[in-house]
Write a protein that holds these residues in place. Sequence first.
Motif, mmCIF file in Angstrom:
data_model
loop_
_atom_site.group_PDB
_atom_site.id
_atom_site.type_symbol
_atom_site.label_atom_id
_atom_site.label_comp_id
_atom_site.label_asym_id
_atom_site.label_seq_id
_atom_site.Cartn_x
_atom_site.Cartn_y
_atom_site.Cartn_z
ATOM 1 N N ALA A 1 6.654 -6.310 8.679
ATOM 2 C CA ALA A 1 5.987 -6.783 7.469
ATOM 3 C C ALA A 1 4.744 -7.593 7.817
ATOM 4 O O ALA A 1 3.692 -7.447 7.176
ATOM 5 N N LEU A 2 4.834 -8.438 8.830
ATOM 6 C CA LEU A 2 3.664 -9.212 9.253
ATOM 7 C C LEU A 2 2.562 -8.306 9.790
ATOM 8 O O LEU A 2 1.381 -8.527 9.538
ATOM 9 N N ALA A 3 2.940 -7.254 10.526
ATOM 10 C CA ALA A 3 1.945 -6.324 11.071
ATOM 11 C C ALA A 3 1.239 -5.572 9.951
ATOM 12 O O ALA A 3 0.068 -5.231 10.072
ATOM 13 N N ALA A 4 1.936 -5.319 8.833
ATOM 14 C CA ALA A 4 1.341 -4.605 7.702
ATOM 15 C C ALA A 4 0.645 -5.556 6.734
ATOM 16 O O ALA A 4 0.074 -5.107 5.743
ATOM 17 N N GLY A 5 0.690 -6.855 6.999
ATOM 18 C CA GLY A 5 0.036 -7.829 6.129
ATOM 19 C C GLY A 5 0.839 -8.185 4.893
ATOM 20 O O GLY A 5 0.312 -8.767 3.957
ATOM 21 N N ARG A 6 2.125 -7.849 4.871
ATOM 22 C CA ARG A 6 2.987 -8.150 3.725
ATOM 23 C C ARG A 6 3.873 -9.342 4.066
ATOM 24 O O ARG A 6 5.001 -9.187 4.511
ATOM 25 N N THR A 7 3.403 -10.525 3.855
ATOM 26 C CA THR A 7 4.175 -11.719 4.204
ATOM 27 C C THR A 7 5.106 -12.153 3.082
ATOM 28 O O THR A 7 6.005 -12.946 3.311
ATOM 29 N N ASP A 8 4.913 -11.636 1.859
ATOM 30 C CA ASP A 8 5.726 -12.085 0.735
ATOM 31 C C ASP A 8 7.085 -11.403 0.669
ATOM 32 O O ASP A 8 8.062 -11.989 0.219
ATOM 33 N N ASN A 9 7.192 -10.131 1.123
ATOM 34 C CA ASN A 9 8.449 -9.395 1.018
ATOM 35 C C ASN A 9 8.603 -8.450 2.210
ATOM 36 O O ASN A 9 7.957 -7.411 2.252
ATOM 37 N N PRO A 10 9.496 -8.762 3.152
ATOM 38 C CA PRO A 10 9.668 -7.886 4.312
ATOM 39 C C PRO A 10 10.582 -6.692 4.054
ATOM 40 O O PRO A 10 10.843 -5.914 4.952
ATOM 41 N N LEU A 11 11.068 -6.510 2.803
ATOM 42 C CA LEU A 11 11.984 -5.429 2.487
ATOM 43 C C LEU A 11 11.230 -4.115 2.273
ATOM 44 O O LEU A 11 10.234 -4.057 1.565
ATOM 45 N N GLN A 12 11.716 -3.058 2.908
ATOM 46 C CA GLN A 12 11.148 -1.717 2.761
ATOM 47 C C GLN A 12 12.226 -0.802 2.201
ATOM 48 O O GLN A 12 13.399 -0.981 2.486
ATOM 49 N N SER A 13 11.824 0.177 1.405
ATOM 50 C CA SER A 13 12.774 1.169 0.912
ATOM 51 C C SER A 13 12.163 2.549 1.095
ATOM 52 O O SER A 13 10.943 2.707 1.102
ATOM 53 N N TYR A 14 13.028 3.554 1.240
ATOM 54 C CA TYR A 14 12.547 4.920 1.398
ATOM 55 C C TYR A 14 13.635 5.890 0.997
ATOM 56 O O TYR A 14 14.801 5.516 0.858
ATOM 57 N N TRP A 15 13.256 7.134 0.758
ATOM 58 C CA TRP A 15 14.216 8.188 0.454
ATOM 59 C C TRP A 15 13.753 9.482 1.094
ATOM 60 O O TRP A 15 12.561 9.684 1.321
ATOM 61 N N ILE A 16 14.720 10.329 1.400
ATOM 62 C CA ILE A 16 14.460 11.622 2.038
ATOM 63 C C ILE A 16 15.296 12.671 1.309
ATOM 64 O O ILE A 16 16.493 12.503 1.132
ATOM 65 N N LEU A 17 14.653 13.751 0.882
ATOM 66 C CA LEU A 17 15.339 14.862 0.233
ATOM 67 C C LEU A 17 15.184 16.081 1.121
ATOM 68 O O LEU A 17 14.076 16.409 1.554
ATOM 69 N N GLY A 18 16.298 16.749 1.404
ATOM 70 C CA GLY A 18 16.246 17.898 2.308
ATOM 71 C C GLY A 18 16.984 19.100 1.751
ATOM 72 O O GLY A 18 17.920 18.984 0.962
ATOM 73 N N LEU A 19 16.541 20.265 2.176
ATOM 74 C CA LEU A 19 17.146 21.532 1.791
ATOM 75 C C LEU A 19 17.374 22.349 3.053
ATOM 76 O O LEU A 19 16.503 22.445 3.917
ATOM 77 N N ALA A 20 18.570 22.958 3.172
ATOM 78 C CA ALA A 20 18.896 23.730 4.357
ATOM 79 C C ALA A 20 19.593 25.029 3.944
ATOM 80 O O ALA A 20 20.253 25.090 2.898
ATOM 81 N N TYR A 21 19.419 26.064 4.768
ATOM 82 C CA TYR A 21 20.092 27.334 4.530
ATOM 83 C C TYR A 21 20.689 27.815 5.847
ATOM 84 O O TYR A 21 20.019 27.822 6.877
ATOM 85 N N ALA A 22 21.949 28.208 5.823
ATOM 86 C CA ALA A 22 22.631 28.689 7.018
ATOM 87 C C ALA A 22 22.836 30.198 6.918
ATOM 88 O O ALA A 22 23.250 30.704 5.874
ATOM 89 N N LEU A 23 22.514 30.896 7.979
ATOM 90 C CA LEU A 23 22.689 32.339 8.002
ATOM 91 C C LEU A 23 24.074 32.716 8.491
ATOM 92 O O LEU A 23 24.673 32.141 9.301
#
Length: 94
Positions: free
Chosen positions: A72-94
Motif C-alpha cells: 500500500a505504501l509503494a502504491a501511495g495508498r496510506t489510508d487503506n492497505p486492504l486490497q480486493s480482487y476476483w477471478i472468473l474462469g472457464l474450463a473444458y475437459a476433453l
Amino acid sequence: GFDYQSTFGCKMVADYKRQITQGIAWKSNVSAFVSYEGSDFSNWTWVNGLTTAVKGIGIGLDIGLRGNKQEALAAGRTDNPLQSYWILGLAYAL
C-alpha cells in the motif's frame, strides 16, 4: 522509488475444502506472514472460491482479500492497505 524490506517472521497457512452438492465445491485459503520486526511488514491473504463441473465444462469464481502495508505504501495508498480482487474462469475437459 520504494524499497521493499525483507524481515524474519512466521508464515501460517490454512486450507479448507467442502463439496456443497454434486458438482459444486467451495474452497477457502488463508495465509499470513507475521514479521518479527513489526506489523508494518506483516501481511495476510484470504481467498474463497466456488467451482462447478458439469459434463466436462467447469466454471470457477475466486474472491480474495489482501492486507499488506508495504504494498500500500509503494502504491501511495496510506489510508487503506486492504486490497480486493476476483477471478472468473472457464474450463473444458476433453
